[in-house]
Design an enzyme around this catalytic site. Structure first.
Site, PDB file in Angstrom:
ATOM      1  N   ASP A 159       0.786  -1.095  -0.013  1.00 22.70           N
ATOM      2  CA  ASP A 159       0.028   0.015  -0.055  1.00 22.70           C
ATOM      3  C   ASP A 159       0.854   1.073  -0.063  1.00 22.70           C
ATOM      4  OD1 ASP A 159      -2.718   1.199   0.629  1.00 22.70           O
ATOM      5  OD2 ASP A 159      -1.296   2.285   2.090  1.00 22.70           O
ATOM      6  N   TYR A 192       2.754  10.187  -0.072  1.00 25.10           N
ATOM      7  CA  TYR A 192       3.859   9.643   0.640  1.00 25.10           C
ATOM      8  C   TYR A 192       5.101   9.991   0.013  1.00 25.10           C
ATOM      9  CZ  TYR A 192      -0.020   6.810   2.475  1.00 25.10           C
ATOM     10  OH  TYR A 192      -1.277   6.393   2.905  1.00 25.10           O
ATOM     11  N   LYS A 217      -2.680   5.581  -4.033  1.00 29.23           N
ATOM     12  CA  LYS A 217      -4.019   6.695  -3.985  1.00 29.23           C
ATOM     13  C   LYS A 217      -3.471   7.857  -4.793  1.00 29.23           C
ATOM     14  CE  LYS A 217      -3.821   4.836   0.548  1.00 29.23           C
ATOM     15  NZ  LYS A 217      -2.395   4.303   0.412  1.00 29.23           N
ATOM     16  N   HIS A 265      -7.657   9.637  -2.278  1.00 28.09           N
ATOM     17  CA  HIS A 265      -7.328   9.825  -0.936  1.00 28.09           C
ATOM     18  C   HIS A 265      -8.092  10.384   0.044  1.00 28.09           C
ATOM     19  CE1 HIS A 265      -3.064   9.291   1.191  1.00 28.09           C
ATOM     20  NE2 HIS A 265      -4.146   8.879   2.113  1.00 28.09           N
TER      21      HIS A 265
END
Length: 126
Positions: A16, A21, A50, A83
């Site tokens: 994931d 990120y 996402k 997200h």
């Protein structure tokens, strides 16, 4: 990269990540290395990423999906998520998600942090 490689080597099958990120390229390298080290195939993993908030909208979603695939060094995703829904862009973003799904580029689509008011988008006639 090493964390993802080690995870695959020790039996993890779910990966994931998210553009937000800032690690999709490293995760992609880890997936590649982990698969090479174990002899597993891409189909053995379930990979999720996402869409970032700033990338929502129809064309931007399609472009950013491809950019995520490129960073991850993949041909398809198992799950692509919104997200956070962005007001004024949610419907167009979801339409792009449906296109990606219908084109077979992602196996499942969804959203996170969804308030009940967004549910009408899912239930509209096709």
């Amino acid at each position: 990269m090493n964390a993802v490689k080690t995870a695959i080597e020790t039996g993890y099958l779910l990966i994931d990540t998210a553009k937000a990120y800032g690690n999709e390229a490293e995760v992609g390298e880890g997936i590649k290395a982990g698969l090479a080290a174990t002899g597993k195939s891409r189909e053995d993993l379930f990979i999720t990423t996402k869409l970032a908030n700033a990338d929502q909208g129809y064309e931007s979603t399609l472009e950013n999906f491809q950019a995520s695939l490129d960073r991850l060094q993949l041909d398809y995703l198992d799950l692509y998520l919104i997200h956070w829904p962005v007001a004024g862009k949610w419907a167009e973003t979801w339409r792009a998600f449906e296109k990606l799904y219908n084109d077979g580029r992602v196996r499942a689509i969804g959203g996170l942090q969804l308030h009940r008011s967004y549910h009408a988008i899912f239930n509209r006639p096709k």
